[in-house]
Design an enzyme around this catalytic site. Structure first.
Site, mmCIF file in Angstrom:
data_model
loop_
_atom_site.group_PDB
_atom_site.id
_atom_site.type_symbol
_atom_site.label_atom_id
_atom_site.label_comp_id
_atom_site.label_asym_id
_atom_site.label_seq_id
_atom_site.Cartn_x
_atom_site.Cartn_y
_atom_site.Cartn_z
ATOM 1 N N MET A 48 37.243 70.497 -10.970
ATOM 2 C CA MET A 48 36.311 69.920 -11.939
ATOM 3 C C MET A 48 35.062 69.411 -11.219
ATOM 4 S SD MET A 48 38.621 68.267 -14.900
ATOM 5 C CE MET A 48 39.048 66.761 -14.055
ATOM 6 N N LEU A 77 32.946 67.497 -5.563
ATOM 7 C CA LEU A 77 33.855 67.902 -4.484
ATOM 8 C C LEU A 77 33.943 66.869 -3.372
ATOM 9 C CD1 LEU A 77 32.864 71.676 -4.128
ATOM 10 C CD2 LEU A 77 34.584 70.647 -5.623
ATOM 11 N N GLY A 93 39.298 66.617 -0.109
ATOM 12 C CA GLY A 93 40.517 67.225 -0.664
ATOM 13 C C GLY A 93 40.229 68.646 -1.133
ATOM 14 N N HIS A 94 39.177 68.797 -1.947
ATOM 15 C CA HIS A 94 38.800 70.133 -2.417
ATOM 16 C C HIS A 94 38.434 71.025 -1.226
ATOM 17 C CE1 HIS A 94 37.439 67.465 -5.876
ATOM 18 N NE2 HIS A 94 38.285 68.284 -6.488
ATOM 19 N N GLN A 149 50.940 68.617 -12.083
ATOM 20 C CA GLN A 149 50.133 69.786 -12.457
ATOM 21 C C GLN A 149 50.646 71.040 -11.749
ATOM 22 O OE1 GLN A 149 45.679 69.894 -13.170
ATOM 23 N NE2 GLN A 149 45.730 70.343 -10.992
HETATM 24 P P1 AMP Z 1 40.151 68.267 -9.654
HETATM 25 O O1 AMP Z 1 38.732 68.603 -9.347
HETATM 26 O O2 AMP Z 1 40.444 66.820 -9.588
HETATM 27 O O3 AMP Z 1 40.637 68.933 -10.918
HETATM 28 O O4 AMP Z 1 41.018 68.900 -8.488
HETATM 29 C C1 AMP Z 1 40.942 70.272 -8.187
HETATM 30 C C2 AMP Z 1 42.033 70.614 -7.219
HETATM 31 O O5 AMP Z 1 41.870 69.842 -6.041
HETATM 32 C C3 AMP Z 1 43.435 70.289 -7.767
HETATM 33 O O6 AMP Z 1 44.340 71.308 -7.357
HETATM 34 C C4 AMP Z 1 43.751 68.984 -7.095
HETATM 35 O O7 AMP Z 1 45.132 68.747 -6.947
HETATM 36 C C5 AMP Z 1 43.085 69.182 -5.753
HETATM 37 N N1 AMP Z 1 42.834 67.872 -5.133
HETATM 38 C C6 AMP Z 1 42.152 66.828 -5.645
HETATM 39 N N2 AMP Z 1 42.202 65.776 -4.797
HETATM 40 C C7 AMP Z 1 42.943 66.173 -3.737
HETATM 41 C C8 AMP Z 1 43.374 65.534 -2.536
HETATM 42 N N3 AMP Z 1 43.044 64.283 -2.246
HETATM 43 N N4 AMP Z 1 44.139 66.255 -1.682
HETATM 44 C C9 AMP Z 1 44.486 67.538 -1.961
HETATM 45 N N5 AMP Z 1 44.116 68.183 -3.080
HETATM 46 C C10 AMP Z 1 43.354 67.517 -3.951
#
Ligand code: AMP
Length: 294
Positions: free
Chosen positions: A30, A33, A36-37, A153
């Site tokens: 989403m 970034l 993590g992303h 998820q």
């Molecule tokens: P989001 O933008 O929050 O929907 O996250 C997109 C992807 O990034 C999803 O698969 C999340 O689980 C992953 N994600 C978000 N934060 C982290 C994090 N701190 N460590 C690992 N993956 C992450």
């Protein structure tokens, strides 16, 4: 890096890439970034010929009183991070591109959603599986990289892929954390300075809980009440949930054995944060294997 706004263009490119024999690694996000992303993207870069990143704040997965409007957005920064980690295609559709008219067929997640965020955020995972089914058909990935920060998820999406024989591999990536342990999240920007300091309690209490199990604690109730107390005493946030289940089935466990998840959600003034740990307990001995969960 090419930025693509059109579904038709993205799908045509994906088909052509497959004709050329290229593998596609896909990271759905989403946006806003962070590291993590970036970690998901780097792993995808290492394991595939082509990396596709999608940035789409999916309205379907937000409830009426949630933070869809306030969700942080920064397209320029996202583009430069994507570029720096070697993304080939940034798929950046609008809501009208993704949902030009009401859906004629809707998707409902039924298993693994009656607990944790699924129980607290009605319809959230219906929105998640809907958008991912669409994105998988648009991007045609071989591998999809998902973070274990959102462990529920991952479990729900694995169910989707298995149920509908979607030919993708879901690759689980361990949670990326700040130095003090706080799980990186786009929503962390909404913590006040004080809340940011307090938020370290989330990951620390999960670690301590795991140590308790390792040292022989057998009662899920004791573990849960320990974590709840840690949060109540040490933060200004309110506990949304603290729960323990088998992972990835997310079923209740009578005995703390096998692969388990301890997950929590805490509401601060402007952000609701989640965190979890997944580990295996062999008889009386706890042993963390957060990265290699099945
Ligand atoms: P989001 O933008 O929050 O929907 O996250 C997109 C992807 O990034 C999803 O698969 C999340 O689980 C992953 N994600 C978000 N934060 C982290 C994090 N701190 N460590 C690992 N993956 C992450």
């Amino acid at each position: 890096m090419r930025i693509i706004h059109s579904i038709h263009e993205m799908q045509t490119i994906a088909k052509d890439l497959h004709k050329e024999g290229k593998t596609i690694g896909f990271v759905p996000t989403m946006g806003y970034l962070h590291e993590g992303h970036a970690t998901l993207l780097k792993q995808s870069r290492a394991e595939n010929d082509i990396v596709v990143l999608s940035v789409f704040v999916n309205p379907l997965q937000f409830g009426p009183n949630e933070d869809f409007e306030q969700y942080p957005r920064d397209s320029e920064r996202d583009e430069s991070i994507a570029q720096s980690v070697g993304v080939n295609y940034l798929f950046y559709p609008t809501s009208t591109e993704m949902y030009p008219m009401p859906l004629a067929t809707t998707m409902t997640a039924v298993d693994r959603v009656d607990v944790l965020c699924g129980a607290k955020r009605e319809g959230h995972f219906d929105g998640v599986v809907t958008v991912l089914a669409k994105l998988f058909n648009i991007v045609l990935p071989d591998r999809v990289y998902m973070g274990m920060k959102d462990a529920q998820q991952v479990a729900v999406v694995q169910g989707l892929v298995d149920d509908y024989n979607i030919p993708v591999e879901i690759v689980r990536v361990p949670t990326v954390r700040e130095e003090d342990g706080l799980a990186k999240s786009s929503r962390n920007v909404y913590l006040t300075d004080q809340e940011r300091k307090e938020a370290v309690v989330l990951s620390r209490s999960l670690e301590l809980a795991q140590e308790m199990i390792h040292s022989g604690e057998t009662s899920a109730e004791s573990i849960i009440s320990f974590i709840e107390k840690e949060i109540v005493i040490n933060t200004s946030g309110t506990v949304d949930y603290v729960e323990i289940y088998a992972y990835p089935t997310l079923k209740q466990v009578d005995v703390l054995e096998g692969q388990l998840i301890i997950a929590l959600a805490v509401r601060f003034s402007k952000a609701r944060l989640i965190d979890n740990t997944v580990f295996v307990v062999h008889a009386n001995k706890g042993e963390e294997i957060t990265c290699s969960v099945q």
